[in-house]
Design a protein around this motif. Structure first.
Motif, PDB file in Angstrom:
ATOM      1  N   THR A   1       0.821  -1.213   0.000  1.00 45.13           N
ATOM      2  CA  THR A   1       0.000   0.000   0.000  1.00 45.13           C
ATOM      3  C   THR A   1       0.856   1.265   0.000  1.00 45.13           C
ATOM      4  OG1 THR A   1      -1.966   0.959   1.061  1.00 45.13           O
ATOM      5  CG2 THR A   1      -0.213   0.204   2.526  1.00 45.13           C
ATOM      6  N   GLN A   2       0.209   2.434  -0.006  1.00 47.67           N
ATOM      7  CA  GLN A   2       0.964   3.695  -0.085  1.00 47.67           C
ATOM      8  C   GLN A   2       1.704   3.991   1.219  1.00 47.67           C
ATOM      9  OE1 GLN A   2      -2.364   3.615  -0.515  1.00 47.67           O
ATOM     10  NE2 GLN A   2      -3.289   4.738   1.165  1.00 47.67           N
ATOM     11  N   ASN A   3       2.843   4.665   1.062  1.00 45.49           N
ATOM     12  CA  ASN A   3       3.648   5.151   2.196  1.00 45.49           C
ATOM     13  C   ASN A   3       4.007   4.064   3.208  1.00 45.49           C
ATOM     14  OD1 ASN A   3       3.805   7.755   1.217  1.00 45.49           O
ATOM     15  ND2 ASN A   3       1.878   8.368   2.155  1.00 45.49           N
ATOM     16  N   GLU A   4       4.219   2.849   2.729  1.00 47.34           N
ATOM     17  CA  GLU A   4       4.562   1.762   3.653  1.00 47.34           C
ATOM     18  C   GLU A   4       6.062   1.746   3.985  1.00 47.34           C
ATOM     19  OE1 GLU A   4       4.560  -2.226   2.022  1.00 47.34           O
ATOM     20  OE2 GLU A   4       3.790  -1.485   0.137  1.00 47.34           O
ATOM     21  N   ILE A   5       6.888   2.401   3.163  1.00 43.13           N
ATOM     22  CA  ILE A   5       8.308   2.525   3.522  1.00 43.13           C
ATOM     23  C   ILE A   5       8.564   3.990   3.868  1.00 43.13           C
ATOM     24  CG2 ILE A   5      10.708   2.268   2.777  1.00 43.13           C
ATOM     25  CD1 ILE A   5       9.961   0.130   0.909  1.00 43.13           C
ATOM     26  N   ASP A   6       8.827   4.262   5.144  1.00 48.76           N
ATOM     27  CA  ASP A   6       9.138   5.635   5.539  1.00 48.76           C
ATOM     28  C   ASP A   6      10.656   5.789   5.641  1.00 48.76           C
ATOM     29  OD1 ASP A   6       9.784   4.287   7.827  1.00 48.76           O
ATOM     30  OD2 ASP A   6       8.166   5.121   9.043  1.00 48.76           O
ATOM     31  N   GLU A   7      11.075   6.976   6.057  1.00 51.38           N
ATOM     32  CA  GLU A   7      12.514   7.265   6.095  1.00 51.38           C
ATOM     33  C   GLU A   7      13.262   6.269   6.983  1.00 51.38           C
ATOM     34  OE1 GLU A   7      13.371  11.257   7.242  1.00 51.38           O
ATOM     35  OE2 GLU A   7      15.542  10.983   7.061  1.00 51.38           O
ATOM     36  N   GLU A   8      12.677   5.970   8.133  1.00 51.50           N
ATOM     37  CA  GLU A   8      13.337   5.052   9.076  1.00 51.50           C
ATOM     38  C   GLU A   8      13.529   3.674   8.436  1.00 51.50           C
ATOM     39  OE1 GLU A   8      10.852   4.022  12.353  1.00 51.50           O
ATOM     40  OE2 GLU A   8      12.501   3.162  13.520  1.00 51.50           O
ATOM     41  N   SER A   9      12.472   3.169   7.810  1.00 51.06           N
ATOM     42  CA  SER A   9      12.586   1.847   7.172  1.00 51.06           C
ATOM     43  C   SER A   9      13.593   1.884   6.037  1.00 51.06           C
ATOM     44  CB  SER A   9      11.220   1.399   6.635  1.00 51.06           C
ATOM     45  OG  SER A   9      10.320   1.235   7.689  1.00 51.06           O
ATOM     46  N   ALA A  10      13.605   2.988   5.293  1.00 48.77           N
ATOM     47  CA  ALA A  10      14.554   3.106   4.176  1.00 48.77           C
ATOM     48  C   ALA A  10      15.991   3.049   4.714  1.00 48.77           C
ATOM     49  CB  ALA A  10      14.312   4.408   3.421  1.00 48.77           C
ATOM     50  N   ARG A  11      16.219   3.746   5.820  1.00 47.79           N
ATOM     51  CA  ARG A  11      17.577   3.750   6.394  1.00 47.79           C
ATOM     52  C   ARG A  11      17.986   2.341   6.840  1.00 47.79           C
ATOM     53  NH1 ARG A  11      19.562   8.564   6.457  1.00 47.79           N
ATOM     54  NH2 ARG A  11      18.194  10.367   6.673  1.00 47.79           N
ATOM     55  N   ILE A  12      17.028   1.626   7.416  1.00 50.75           N
ATOM     56  CA  ILE A  12      17.338   0.249   7.869  1.00 50.75           C
ATOM     57  C   ILE A  12      17.661  -0.632   6.663  1.00 50.75           C
ATOM     58  CG2 ILE A  12      16.383  -1.808   9.005  1.00 50.75           C
ATOM     59  CD1 ILE A  12      14.692   0.148  10.740  1.00 50.75           C
ATOM     60  N   LEU A  13      16.865  -0.485   5.608  1.00 52.00           N
ATOM     61  CA  LEU A  13      17.121  -1.283   4.398  1.00 52.00           C
ATOM     62  C   LEU A  13      18.528  -1.005   3.864  1.00 52.00           C
ATOM     63  CD1 LEU A  13      13.672  -0.944   2.578  1.00 52.00           C
ATOM     64  CD2 LEU A  13      14.781  -3.111   3.168  1.00 52.00           C
ATOM     65  N   VAL A  14      18.884   0.270   3.801  1.00 51.17           N
ATOM     66  CA  VAL A  14      20.200   0.644   3.277  1.00 51.17           C
ATOM     67  C   VAL A  14      21.303   0.076   4.181  1.00 51.17           C
ATOM     68  CG1 VAL A  14      21.747   2.594   2.816  1.00 51.17           C
ATOM     69  CG2 VAL A  14      19.356   2.698   2.070  1.00 51.17           C
ATOM     70  N   ALA A  15      21.127   0.233   5.494  1.00 46.08           N
ATOM     71  CA  ALA A  15      22.146  -0.264   6.434  1.00 46.08           C
ATOM     72  C   ALA A  15      22.306  -1.781   6.289  1.00 46.08           C
ATOM     73  CB  ALA A  15      21.743   0.091   7.864  1.00 46.08           C
ATOM     74  N   ASN A  16      21.220  -2.459   5.914  1.00 48.39           N
ATOM     75  CA  ASN A  16      21.273  -3.919   5.766  1.00 48.39           C
ATOM     76  C   ASN A  16      21.731  -4.365   4.381  1.00 48.39           C
ATOM     77  OD1 ASN A  16      20.560  -4.642   8.340  1.00 48.39           O
ATOM     78  ND2 ASN A  16      18.362  -4.704   7.910  1.00 48.39           N
ATOM     79  N   GLY A  17      22.107  -3.386   3.548  1.00 46.32           N
ATOM     80  CA  GLY A  17      22.723  -3.741   2.268  1.00 46.32           C
ATOM     81  C   GLY A  17      21.798  -3.915   1.085  1.00 46.32           C
ATOM     82  N   VAL A  18      20.594  -3.331   1.134  1.00 39.23           N
ATOM     83  CA  VAL A  18      19.705  -3.456  -0.031  1.00 39.23           C
ATOM     84  C   VAL A  18      20.376  -2.808  -1.246  1.00 39.23           C
ATOM     85  CG1 VAL A  18      18.404  -1.258   0.204  1.00 39.23           C
ATOM     86  CG2 VAL A  18      17.235  -3.286  -0.666  1.00 39.23           C
ATOM     87  N   THR A  19      20.181  -3.416  -2.428  1.00 37.82           N
ATOM     88  CA  THR A  19      20.808  -2.806  -3.623  1.00 37.82           C
ATOM     89  C   THR A  19      19.764  -2.260  -4.590  1.00 37.82           C
ATOM     90  OG1 THR A  19      20.896  -4.979  -4.658  1.00 37.82           O
ATOM     91  CG2 THR A  19      22.905  -4.211  -3.568  1.00 37.82           C
ATOM     92  N   ALA A  20      18.529  -2.784  -4.526  1.00 36.28           N
ATOM     93  CA  ALA A  20      17.489  -2.268  -5.429  1.00 36.28           C
ATOM     94  C   ALA A  20      16.132  -2.311  -4.744  1.00 36.28           C
ATOM     95  CB  ALA A  20      17.445  -3.101  -6.709  1.00 36.28           C
ATOM     96  N   VAL A  21      15.330  -1.293  -5.033  1.00 41.53           N
ATOM     97  CA  VAL A  21      13.966  -1.226  -4.500  1.00 41.53           C
ATOM     98  C   VAL A  21      13.025  -1.105  -5.688  1.00 41.53           C
ATOM     99  CG1 VAL A  21      12.351   0.122  -3.078  1.00 41.53           C
ATOM    100  CG2 VAL A  21      14.762  -0.068  -2.389  1.00 41.53           C
ATOM    101  N   GLY A  22      12.082  -2.034  -5.786  1.00 42.79           N
ATOM    102  CA  GLY A  22      11.133  -2.025  -6.914  1.00 42.79           C
ATOM    103  C   GLY A  22       9.722  -1.827  -6.400  1.00 42.79           C
ATOM    104  N   GLU A  23       9.096  -0.737  -6.797  1.00 47.68           N
ATOM    105  CA  GLU A  23       7.767  -0.433  -6.270  1.00 47.68           C
ATOM    106  C   GLU A  23       6.684  -1.183  -7.059  1.00 47.68           C
ATOM    107  OE1 GLU A  23       7.988   3.894  -4.136  1.00 47.68           O
ATOM    108  OE2 GLU A  23       7.365   3.910  -6.230  1.00 47.68           O
ATOM    109  N   GLY A  24       5.950  -2.046  -6.349  1.00 48.74           N
ATOM    110  CA  GLY A  24       4.820  -2.752  -6.956  1.00 48.74           C
ATOM    111  C   GLY A  24       3.514  -2.092  -6.570  1.00 48.74           C
ATOM    112  N   ALA A  25       3.422  -1.630  -5.318  1.00 51.01           N
ATOM    113  CA  ALA A  25       2.233  -0.886  -4.871  1.00 51.01           C
ATOM    114  C   ALA A  25       2.289   0.526  -5.425  1.00 51.01           C
ATOM    115  CB  ALA A  25       2.186  -0.857  -3.348  1.00 51.01           C
ATOM    116  N   ASN A  26       1.211   1.281  -5.278  1.00 48.01           N
ATOM    117  CA  ASN A  26       1.202   2.670  -5.704  1.00 48.01           C
ATOM    118  C   ASN A  26       1.744   3.567  -4.597  1.00 48.01           C
ATOM    119  OD1 ASN A  26       0.136   2.720  -8.391  1.00 48.01           O
ATOM    120  ND2 ASN A  26      -1.797   1.978  -7.535  1.00 48.01           N
ATOM    121  N   MET A  27       2.777   4.350  -4.928  1.00 48.95           N
ATOM    122  CA  MET A  27       3.401   5.305  -4.005  1.00 48.95           C
ATOM    123  C   MET A  27       3.747   4.670  -2.645  1.00 48.95           C
ATOM    124  SD  MET A  27       2.027   9.229  -3.555  1.00 48.95           S
ATOM    125  CE  MET A  27       1.026   9.059  -2.084  1.00 48.95           C
ATOM    126  N   PRO A  28       4.396   3.506  -2.636  1.00 49.28           N
ATOM    127  CA  PRO A  28       4.680   2.850  -1.352  1.00 49.28           C
ATOM    128  C   PRO A  28       5.810   3.507  -0.563  1.00 49.28           C
ATOM    129  CG  PRO A  28       5.598   1.567  -3.139  1.00 49.28           C
ATOM    130  CD  PRO A  28       4.832   2.682  -3.783  1.00 49.28           C
TER     131      PRO A  28
END
Ligand code: NDP
Length: 448
Positions: free
Chosen positions: A323-350
């Motif tokens: 759903t929309q806005n399911e990844i906020d700044e905090e979650s994005a930072r955690i993903l980056v710290a954990n080594g994510v290399t790509a984010v692909g949006e399937g939901a609308n404006m997630p």
């Protein structure tokens, strides 16, 4: 003449004033307008003809009462919406969402996004969206049917194969589309392609169920190729366990990724050996149960309450498909710290705007929903084509066309980003490419 920045600022201010209390709509419009500065500089005619002012204002907004009777004989009343956003390049096209969080602002954000997304598909479809604050969860089939019949008893006047063609979205799947279509046919005596996502026995297209999820992966695969990468061996986390999430997971697995976590609005499951999709399909598509039931089938998996926690799972690929806005700044930072290399949006404006900034600042490959989830609506347009031709293509034919469309959208989006000085920024590329075609058609059609 005013500078582009000033023009955009003025339009945005007007959007906020005219549409108070609609934060999601403001967010969607702002993201697009911010991308358009160099476009406005190159095309003063867009300013002279008020293209920006017009494109942010829906052509028509319908709000209606939906009364129905529950299984206990009590009268229930929901609110129905259909926003016919833009018909410059084709009949309005976009799904219906049934979820308690639905309000006019949500439908407008989705309709605005849809207009540019539909333009990106290269197919002749305008933008619209609709829905209701009705919650299908926990309702009996007969309650859902009575609700759908009441909803369509109002909506049928405003839709039609060459006018406005709805489809599914959150809370509107095969069951709901069937009931809605049945009532439309009964009221109009017309048997035509007024809906997409129909069942295969009454005009649906093979491949439509899979299209949004598969399309996301085709897009992602094409992008990864540009960076000499592939999906093989990558670990993926996919939020949601609905239509988009399930088929994104299926294609991700087919392309060699290991999907380790999925969620619903209550919580998420983590299965380090790889999610067993047959179990998910059984729980979600057949039994309509909560995702935590997965553990009863696979006791070695973990279940955690709270859907947001899914972004703390270490992964290479994060695919938000809920759903929309399911990844906020905090979650994005955690993903980056954990080594994510790509984010692909399937939901609308997630992803929130702050989350997108985190990804871009950290050079994470990022596919914006407008482009990467366009496979669903593109295949809906293919369903419309088949309905008009009174033909049915095979799954392989539809899937090949879908893949071709997604590759084309990626190529076009990345080319336009480069042309306008934003190489590698697909957010800007998608916004500009989607906008240009609609703006061009609006210019040609005069001030309407
Ligand atoms: P479904 O109703 O099939 O599935 C939605 C999934 O997301 C469910 O697992 C649901 O969990 C979860 N979810 C919904 N709301 C929330 C929330 N507030 N917090 C956490 N999880 C939530 O919908 P779709 O798969 O069709 O749609 C998912 C997204 O993809 C939406 O953004 C939709 O607009 C977008 N989309 C869909 C297309 C399609 O073809 N279906 C096309 C393009 C975009 P639960 O069951 O607990 O509610």
């Amino acid at each position: 003449m005013k500078a582009a920045e000033q023009v955009i600022g003025d339009v945005m201010e007007q959007v906020r004033k005219r549409n108070p209390n609609e934060p999601e709509f403001h967010q969607a419009v702002l993201e697009v307008l911010e991308s358009l500065e160099p476009v406005i500089e190159r095309h003063p005619e867009f300013v002279e003809t008020g293209i920006l002012e017009r494109i942010v204002e829906p052509e028509r907004q319908l709000i209606f009462r939906v009364p129905w009777i529950d299984d206990n004989g009590r009268v229930q009343v929901n609110r129905g919406f259909r926003v016919q956003f833009n018909s410059a390049i084709g009949p309005y096209k976009g799904g219906l969402r049934f979820h308690p969080s639905v309000n006019l602002g949500i439908i407008k954000f989705l309709g605005f996004e849809q207009t540019l997304k539909n333009s990106l598909t290269g197919l002749p479809i305008g933008g619209g969206k609709g829905g209701s604050d009705f919650d299908p969860k926990g309702k009996s089939d007969f309650e859902v049917m009575r609700f759908c019949q009441s909803f369509m008893t109002e909506l049928y006047r405003y839709v039609g194969a060459d006018v406005d063609v709805p489809a599914g979205d959150i809370g509107v799947g095969a069951r709901e589309v069937g009931y809605l279509y049945g009532q439309y046919k009964r009221l109009t005596t017309l048997y035509h392609g007024v809906f997409t996502g129909k069942g295969l026995s009454y005009g649906g297209s093979l491949g439509r169920t899979q299209a949004t999820g598969y399309g996301l992966l085709y897009f992602l695969e094409e992008m990864l190729k540009d960076y000499d990468q592939s999906l093989k061996g990558k670990t993926a986390v996919i939020s949601g366990s609905g239509n988009v999430a399930i088929y994104a997971a299926e294609k991700a697995q087919q392309l060699g990724a290991l999907v380790v976590a999925m969620s619903d609005s209550n919580g998420y499951i983590y299965d380090p050996d790889g999610i067993k999709l047959d179990t998910i399909k059984q729980i979600k598509e057949v039994e309509r149960k909560r995702i935590k039931v997965y553990r009863e089938h696979h006791p070695s998996a973990q279940y955690h309450e709270g859907s947001k926690g899914i972004w703390t799972v270490k992964c290479d690929l994060a695919l938000p498909c809920a759903t929309q806005n399911e990844i906020d700044e905090e979650s994005a930072r955690i993903l980056v710290a954990n080594g994510v290399t790509a984010v692909g949006e399937g939901a609308n404006m997630p992803s929130t705007p702050e989350a997108i900034k985190v990804f871009q600042n950290n050079k994470i490959l990022f596919t914006p929903a407008k482009a990467s989830n366009a496979g669903g609506v593109a295949t809906s347009a293919l369903e419309m084509t088949q309905n008009s031709m009174r033909l049915a293509w095979t799954f392989e034919e539809v899937d090949a066309k879908l893949k071709d469309i997604m590759v084309r959208i990626y190529r076009q989006t990345s080319k336009v980003a480069k042309e306008y000085g934003f190489e590698g920024d697909l957010v800007k590329g998608a916004n500009i490419a989607g906008f240009l075609k609609v703006a061009d058609a609006m210019m040609a059609q005069g001030i309407v």
